[in-house]
Design an enzyme around this catalytic site. Structure first.
Site, mmCIF file in Angstrom:
data_model
loop_
_atom_site.group_PDB
_atom_site.id
_atom_site.type_symbol
_atom_site.label_atom_id
_atom_site.label_comp_id
_atom_site.label_asym_id
_atom_site.label_seq_id
_atom_site.Cartn_x
_atom_site.Cartn_y
_atom_site.Cartn_z
ATOM 1 N N SER A 77 59.651 80.194 18.210
ATOM 2 C CA SER A 77 59.010 80.791 19.391
ATOM 3 C C SER A 77 59.891 81.770 20.157
ATOM 4 O O SER A 77 59.681 81.971 21.348
ATOM 5 C CB SER A 77 58.556 79.673 20.325
ATOM 6 O OG SER A 77 59.682 78.934 20.747
ATOM 7 N N ASN A 92 57.003 80.479 8.645
ATOM 8 C CA ASN A 92 56.769 79.195 9.317
ATOM 9 C C ASN A 92 55.477 79.202 10.141
ATOM 10 O O ASN A 92 54.617 78.334 9.950
ATOM 11 C CB ASN A 92 57.962 78.860 10.227
ATOM 12 C CG ASN A 92 57.891 77.441 10.755
ATOM 13 O OD1 ASN A 92 57.442 76.522 10.056
ATOM 14 N ND2 ASN A 92 58.316 77.246 11.981
ATOM 15 N N THR A 117 49.676 81.611 21.987
ATOM 16 C CA THR A 117 50.557 82.201 23.001
ATOM 17 C C THR A 117 50.000 83.475 23.621
ATOM 18 O O THR A 117 49.250 84.224 22.957
ATOM 19 C CB THR A 117 51.931 82.522 22.364
ATOM 20 O OG1 THR A 117 52.689 83.333 23.261
ATOM 21 C CG2 THR A 117 51.797 83.294 21.063
ATOM 22 N N TYR A 141 56.571 87.452 16.531
ATOM 23 C CA TYR A 141 56.198 86.123 17.013
ATOM 24 C C TYR A 141 54.712 86.095 17.380
ATOM 25 O O TYR A 141 53.939 85.262 16.883
ATOM 26 C CB TYR A 141 57.077 85.750 18.221
ATOM 27 C CG TYR A 141 56.555 84.571 18.990
ATOM 28 C CD1 TYR A 141 56.406 83.331 18.368
ATOM 29 C CD2 TYR A 141 56.188 84.690 20.332
ATOM 30 C CE1 TYR A 141 55.897 82.241 19.077
ATOM 31 C CE2 TYR A 141 55.690 83.612 21.040
ATOM 32 C CZ TYR A 141 55.545 82.390 20.401
ATOM 33 O OH TYR A 141 55.043 81.324 21.100
ATOM 34 N N LEU A 188 64.167 81.822 30.684
ATOM 35 C CA LEU A 188 64.684 82.183 31.997
ATOM 36 C C LEU A 188 65.023 80.981 32.884
ATOM 37 O O LEU A 188 66.148 80.888 33.393
ATOM 38 C CB LEU A 188 63.654 83.091 32.705
ATOM 39 C CG LEU A 188 64.050 83.554 34.097
ATOM 40 C CD1 LEU A 188 65.300 84.418 34.050
ATOM 41 C CD2 LEU A 188 62.887 84.322 34.747
HETATM 42 N N1 UDP Z 1 64.588 86.851 31.076
HETATM 43 C C1 UDP Z 1 65.707 87.355 31.716
HETATM 44 N N2 UDP Z 1 66.917 86.780 31.471
HETATM 45 C C2 UDP Z 1 67.069 85.722 30.609
HETATM 46 C C3 UDP Z 1 65.925 85.217 29.969
HETATM 47 C C4 UDP Z 1 64.712 85.807 30.218
HETATM 48 O O1 UDP Z 1 65.616 88.309 32.487
HETATM 49 O O2 UDP Z 1 68.209 85.255 30.425
HETATM 50 C C5 UDP Z 1 63.284 87.458 31.345
HETATM 51 C C6 UDP Z 1 62.573 87.979 30.101
HETATM 52 O O3 UDP Z 1 62.930 89.306 29.835
HETATM 53 C C7 UDP Z 1 61.100 87.827 30.519
HETATM 54 C C8 UDP Z 1 61.102 86.607 31.438
HETATM 55 O O4 UDP Z 1 62.455 86.430 31.854
HETATM 56 O O5 UDP Z 1 60.709 88.942 31.258
HETATM 57 C C9 UDP Z 1 60.663 85.338 30.747
HETATM 58 O O6 UDP Z 1 61.393 85.220 29.538
HETATM 59 P P1 UDP Z 1 61.419 83.881 28.702
HETATM 60 O O7 UDP Z 1 62.377 84.102 27.559
HETATM 61 O O8 UDP Z 1 61.698 82.729 29.605
HETATM 62 O O9 UDP Z 1 59.936 83.714 28.183
HETATM 63 P P2 UDP Z 1 58.977 84.726 27.357
HETATM 64 O O10 UDP Z 1 58.228 85.512 28.403
HETATM 65 O O11 UDP Z 1 59.836 85.579 26.465
HETATM 66 O O12 UDP Z 1 58.087 83.813 26.599
#
Ligand code: UDP
Length: 323
Positions: A77, A92, A117, A141, A188
């Protein structure tokens, strides 16, 4: 009802397993522990160690178990990883998922609940995103999940396998006992809280030049217990269908950072760095269909409550499941 949970040792699968057990379901978790954790499997569940690649074993399990429903959480994911290694995702998330659907049909299973998703929408043409919004993924993905959604439609038409494809927006939060423990962590909220816990020096904000009010990406964060509730409700959906699951509230990366600072009382230093490839600027769900057709009612709608549940879980599990 007997439920076969593929990927029940992962983040969302483990919380759903606990939720179903609390409601009296008979749950069997099937997991290869590639990204999941044995300790994340509720001890009340039966556990089968296995890989979805192993078609024969999967068929044996599904034919012997006489399950009423399959829930499929076992997938890769990570958007960023999928942009580097698309084959890993299609093999996968599509190929192995087909093994599971075939085994479900062979085993006489009547219901299939699939973890899809928001990434199937790509850069959406309307906001909030409805079930009818055009799906044009911008990363492998999202494409791999969309391919399997489409395959399920034919399993429903041809084999009568009733399915619900639940399109999660940003799954977040923890239950009392089960939470998010990825290695490496890329999401995040856990990253921000790792900074607050002293496990990282600072966080990185991926881009502040998006066309959004504060320049950072907007997401719809939905509590994992609310996702669990949707899975249970989906077992009774009258027809096969797709459901978008989010709160309908969009929060920017900077807003989440502020909420995490408030919950933890830690300054959480963060640097703005370049955009992460494959990130759409804005993803917000319209979940009216799930509320109307499934009777789904999210319980944890604000960011601080969600973040506080993760923070609490991290205090109890400072090293994740490796205690
Ligand atoms: N993000 C960020 N810094 C991090 C991880 C994520 O700024 O260390 C941002 C990412 O670019 C997105 C949001 O946070 O805009 C959510 O990202 P996450 O990876 O949590 O979930 P996704 O939206 O990719 O499923």
């Amino acid at each position: 009802m007997k439920v076969f949970v593929a990927g029940g040792a992962g983040y969302i699968g483990s919380v759903c397993t606990e939720y179903l057990l609390d409601k009296g379901y008979d749950v069997t978790v099937f997991d290869g522990l590639i990204t999941g954790h044995r300790q994340a499997v509720d001890p009340r569940a039966k556990f089968i160690y296995g890989n979805l690649e192993d078609r024969d074993f999967l068929f044996k399990c599904l034919c012997e178990g006489r399950y009423d429903a399959v829930m499929h959480f076992a997938a890769f994911s990570l958007v960023g990883e999928s942009m580097k290694d698309p084959g890993k995702y299609f093999k996968n998330n599509l190929g192995n998922a087909i093994n599971l659907a075939d085994a479900a049909v062979k085993g006489g299973v009547k219901r299939f609940v699939f973890s899809s998703t928001a990434a199937t929408f790509g850069i959406p043409e309307e906001m909030p995103i409805r079930e009818t919004t055009a799906q044009k993924p911008i990363n492998p993905y999202g494409e791999s999940k969309l391919c399997f959604e489409k395959a399920l439609r034919w399993y429903s038409d041809i084999h009568g396998l009733k399915y619900a494809a639940l399109r999660y927006f940003n799954a977040a939060g923890a239950s009392e006992n089960y939470g998010e423990d990825h290695n490496p962590e890329s999401h995040l909220i856990p990253i921000l809280l790792q900074v607050a816990a002293g496990k990282r020096a600072k966080a990185m904000l991926f881009g502040d030049d998006y066309d959004t009010p504060d320049g950072t990406c907007i997401r719809d964060y939905i509590h994992v217990l609310d996702l669990a509730q949707a899975h249970e409700k989906a077992l009774y959906a009258p027809e096969s269908g797709h459901y978008n699951l989010g709160t309908g509230a969009g929060l920017s990366v900077k807003q989440i950072l502020e909420a995490a600072r408030k919950v933890t009382g830690h300054p959480i230093p963060a640097d703005v760095v370049p955009r992460r490839p494959g990130d759409p600027p804005r993803l917000i769900a319209c979940s009216d269909k799930a509320r109307r057709e499934l009777g789904w009612k999210p319980q944890y709608e604000d960011a601080e409550t969600i973040i506080a549940s993760v923070w609490k879980w991290m205090q109890k599990h400072p090293d994740g499941y490796e205690f």
